[in-house]
Design a protein around this motif. Structure first.
Motif, PDB file in Angstrom:
ATOM      1  N   PHE A  96       0.558  -1.387  -0.020  1.00 12.29           N
ATOM      2  CA  PHE A  96       0.042   0.147  -0.058  1.00 12.29           C
ATOM      3  C   PHE A  96       0.875   1.459  -0.004  1.00 12.29           C
ATOM      4  N   GLY A 145      -9.369   2.263   3.734  1.00 15.18           N
ATOM      5  CA  GLY A 145      -8.776   3.624   3.160  1.00 15.18           C
ATOM      6  C   GLY A 145     -10.106   4.643   2.871  1.00 15.18           C
ATOM      7  N   SER A 169      -0.854   3.901  -2.248  1.00 19.43           N
ATOM      8  CA  SER A 169      -2.416   3.752  -1.751  1.00 19.43           C
ATOM      9  C   SER A 169      -3.057   5.019  -2.292  1.00 19.43           C
ATOM     10  N   TRP A 209      -5.090   5.428   5.528  1.00 22.75           N
ATOM     11  CA  TRP A 209      -5.578   4.007   5.628  1.00 22.75           C
ATOM     12  C   TRP A 209      -4.956   3.199   6.862  1.00 22.75           C
TER      13      TRP A 209
END
Length: 756
Positions: free
Chosen positions: A408, A487, A411, A467
């Protein structure tokens, strides 16, 4: 009776050969010599007239009953033969097979000195096999004649009249003679078998000893090569100038704009300028150039085209890729404040407005420990990676749970995707996100720690990245990790499990788990599986990683799909190393977006304007390309910190109030990060032994429960439970939504005791 010995390629004798339907089978004299089978009407014809010949090198030898032999070399050139008995047929079969093997070897090119030995072994094995078949045949015949003799004796006992006794005695004498002949044949076959085995036994022992010695020499040679390679690398680093890059010897090669015009392997992309094209969307050579380094045609390494100094000004991990839509950023922040406080998943007090925590930017440098790699790995060939007891010297101070959380890093691609109104454009963003997770592996050839059963890892980055995630090792065999990430407007959960094999020259990792992604605004539900990863040059040479295979990202709500192709590296291929291409299609299989780039540098997308299907391969006309993602350069000195990215450096940072099973509390991993590798190895052995003892106890309890007819106990994850997915219909681990509540109250009752 045939003359000669079956184990030799020269053999002679009488056989019956099929001539035609009028005369049927006729007796002929056959000679097998130099890989050729010839026949004559009689032995006298051998000096002047040959009736026919077959080259056994290209012939097929078959049998249909106890006496028939069929030899065919293709076309109409076929011999249908019959032997006088089963034993005689078997002798001919053996001789023919040996002669065929000799004939094939004669056709082969010059071989080295060891080939005759190998040929002798094959010949001897075939001879022993034929002798064994003779023994089996004789054994069957003895049983057959013995039963007939027994029946005759029984019938003789039941006779009362004298006239019939003489006839029965005659029959018994004939059968007794057959029994004696067969017994003698079996005794002779046993003698030949024993003699052949004793003759070649000593020679085989010497050959085996020779092969073993050769193996030892090769092992020593490989070990020495590995040491020399390591010494050369150390000398090369010492001789580097201070201004040299971290990856010496790399030759920068700028790539033209046309290099990215390739689409999926069965398609060609044409970039057509339109009125919508603006200078901001135009690409430059500097946008797509990257450096490539080749090592003897077998290994390569890369460095990003971005200057290393860029990383000094951009230490904020959240700013990952180039965006040109600041308006959507502002809108996204407002949406985050309103929606995430009401969806029940992320509390209102965990929004982007929380003051950012000051996180570390460095970890202790990697110590220089030397280790005999070959001495450890030579006994691991063919084994499952998760079952190989590896010292920390080959690892990095991160758990596999932390490694999958590192996916991530980019992300923000999902944050942008959550704002897309077009489902196919959203799928393009999701696709690039799945590709970006591989960029951290370009120089990361070390192995993460295998998580202990029940080990967890939380990563709460709501304050800066927006997140938070939770991962848990839910199964030990097969090793399986479950992960849930929440998220800004999206949720992602996945089950990570893999199959892996060490093949000596390379290590192959095949992920088998599935990932799910859902966007709250649109309700679009995506799934995909990772591609195969191969680590090359395990024993000798510089380690390098390659990803290859096909990936499909599917939108189960709309039917949209993206097919990706990761091109495997090949020294002889014209394809750009680490190239990835894909096409996004809607539910009607109409192409909407083309995706091109490399998984270690950058990815671009272009909208499909027109498709020309007049040729065999569709040709796509596209609009201007958009740079959707570009790899952030590693922080300065990353080569001394396991080539970690800034996010990876922060993943193992000590943090209070986490679960006692959190990977950051693992003592062997913490000692390794601090440079205490000897202590880390000692603790690692203790932890694995503790886990092994607990597993044996559970197996014993399960066995005892089964004997009592009770349900055997099994490991139950603390924060996940097995459920059936409504979309795919597959079973997958889903969170039970208890972790964050327990963390808030610091109620960790029930967490397993997995550390020392």
């Amino acid at each position: 009776m045939a003359e000669g010995k079956p184990q030799q390629s020269t053999y002679k004798g009488w056989l019956y050969k099929w001539t035609n339907y009028l005369k049927g089978y006729q007796k002929r004299w056959f000679v097998l010599q130099n890989g050729l089978l010839s026949y004559y009407r009689n032995q006298a014809e051998m000096t002047h007239t040959c009736r026919g010949t077959i080259n056994l090198a290209t012939a097929f030898i078959t049998t249909s009953d106890s006496c028939t032999i069929v030899i065919s070399s293709g076309g109409n050139h076929t011999f249908h033969l019959k032997a006088t008995s089963e034993v005689d047929r078997q002798k001919w079969i053996t001789a023919l097979e040996l002669a065929k093997a000799d004939a094939i070897r004669m056709l082969e090119p010059d071989s080295d000195e060891e080939e005759p030995d190998k040929a002798d072994i094959q010949t001897t094995i075939k001879s022993l096999g034929s002798k064994l078949e003779d023994l089996n045949t004789c054994n069957d015949l003895i049983g057959k004649h013995g039963n007939a003799l027994q029946r005759s004796l029984t019938e003789l006992e039941q006779l009362d009249g004298a006239p019939d006794i003489s006839g029965k005695v005659k029959v018994i004498n004939e059968r007794a003679t057959m029994f004696r002949i067969t017994s003698n044949a079996m005794i002779n076959a046993c003698s030949e078998f024993l003699e052949l085995a004793q003759t070649d036994g000593k020679r085989w022992h010497k050959m085996l000893e020779h092969e073993y010695n050769q193996k030892l020499k090769l092992q020593e040679l490989l070990e020495q090569l590995a040491k020399d390679q390591n010494s050369l690398e150390i000398q090369a680093k010492k001789s580097m100038l201070p201004s040299s890059p971290d990856n010496p010897g790399g030759v920068a090669s700028g790539s033209d704009e046309d290099d990215f015009e390739d689409a999926v392997d069965y398609q060609e992309v044409i970039n057509i300028p339109t009125s919508k094209q603006t200078p901001a969307h135009r690409r430059t050579d500097s946008d797509i150039s990257f450096e490539t380094k080749l090592f003897d045609g077998e290994e390569y390494s890369t460095e990003s085209d971005m200057d290393e100094n860029e990383g000094a000004d951009n230490t904020e991990v959240g700013v990952i890729y180039q965006t040109k839509n600041k308006k959507s950023r502002k809108k996204q922040t407002k949406t985050n404040q309103s929606e995430h406080g009401e969806n029940g998943n992320i509390p209102k007090n965990q929004t982007a407005l929380i003051p950012r925590k000051q996180r570390r930017l460095l970890i202790p440098p990697k110590p220089n420990y030397s280790l005999n790699l070959w001495g450890i790995m030579k006994n691991c060939i063919g084994k499952e990676l998760s079952k190989i007891p590896m010292p920390v010297n080959f690892s990095e101070p991160l758990s596999m749970l932390q490694r999958i959380t590192e996916d991530f890093e980019y992300s923000s691609l999902l944050d942008e995707a959550a704002e897309c109104d077009d489902s196919t454009e959203q799928l393009a963003y999701v696709t690039v996100f799945t590709i970006s997770s591989y960029s951290t592996t370009i120089n990361r050839t070390t192995k993460p720690f295998n998580p202990l059963l029940g080990e967890t890892y939380e990563c709460d980055r709501m304050d800066d990245l927006g997140w938070r995630s939770l991962a848990e090792q839910v199964s030990h065999h097969p090793p399986t990790a479950a992960l849930m990430t929440e998220g800004r407007g999206w949720k992602l959960w996945q089950e990570f499990t893999m199959g892996s094999k060490f093949r000596g020259k390379y290590l192959q990792i095949i992920p088998t788990g599935i990932a799910h992604l859902v966007f709250e605004k649109s309700g679009n539900h995506y799934t995909w599986r990772k591609v195969t990863t191969t680590v090359h040059n395990i024993i000798v040479g510089k380690l390098w990683v390659d990803h290859h295979g096909d990936m499909d990202i599917k939108n189960h709500k709309t039917g949209d799909n993206c097919h990706l192709k990761y091109y495997p590296y090949s020294y002889f291929s014209r394809e750009k190393p680490r190239k990835v291409t894909g096409v996004v299609t809607d539910s009607n299989d109409a192409a909407k977006w083309v995706i091109t780039g490399t998984w270690d540098t950058q990815m671009e997308i272009a909208q499909v304007l027109q498709v020309d299907e007049s040729s065999k391969r569709p040709v796509f006309a596209t609009g201007p390309k958009r740079l959707l993602w570009k790899r952030v350069p590693p922080p300065p000195g990353s080569d001394k910190m396991y080539f970690f990215t800034q996010l990876a450096i922060q993943l193992n940072e000590p943090e209070p109030l986490v679960a006692p099973t959190d990977a950051r509390n693992r003592p062997d991993q913490r000692n390794m990060e601090n440079g205490n590798w000897d202590e880390a190895n000692r603790i690692k052995v203790q932890l694995e032994e503790k886990q092994r003892t607990k597993r044996k106890k559970m197996e014993a309890e399960a066995e005892a429960a089964l004997k009592k007819g009770e349900e055997p106990p099994c490991h139950k994850p603390m924060w996940f439970e097995r459920q059936k997915d409504d979309v795919t219909g597959e079973m997958i681990y889903m969170p039970n939504n208890k972790y964050w509540t327990c963390k808030e109250s610091q109620e960790w009752t029930g967490c397993p005791d997995i550390y020392l």
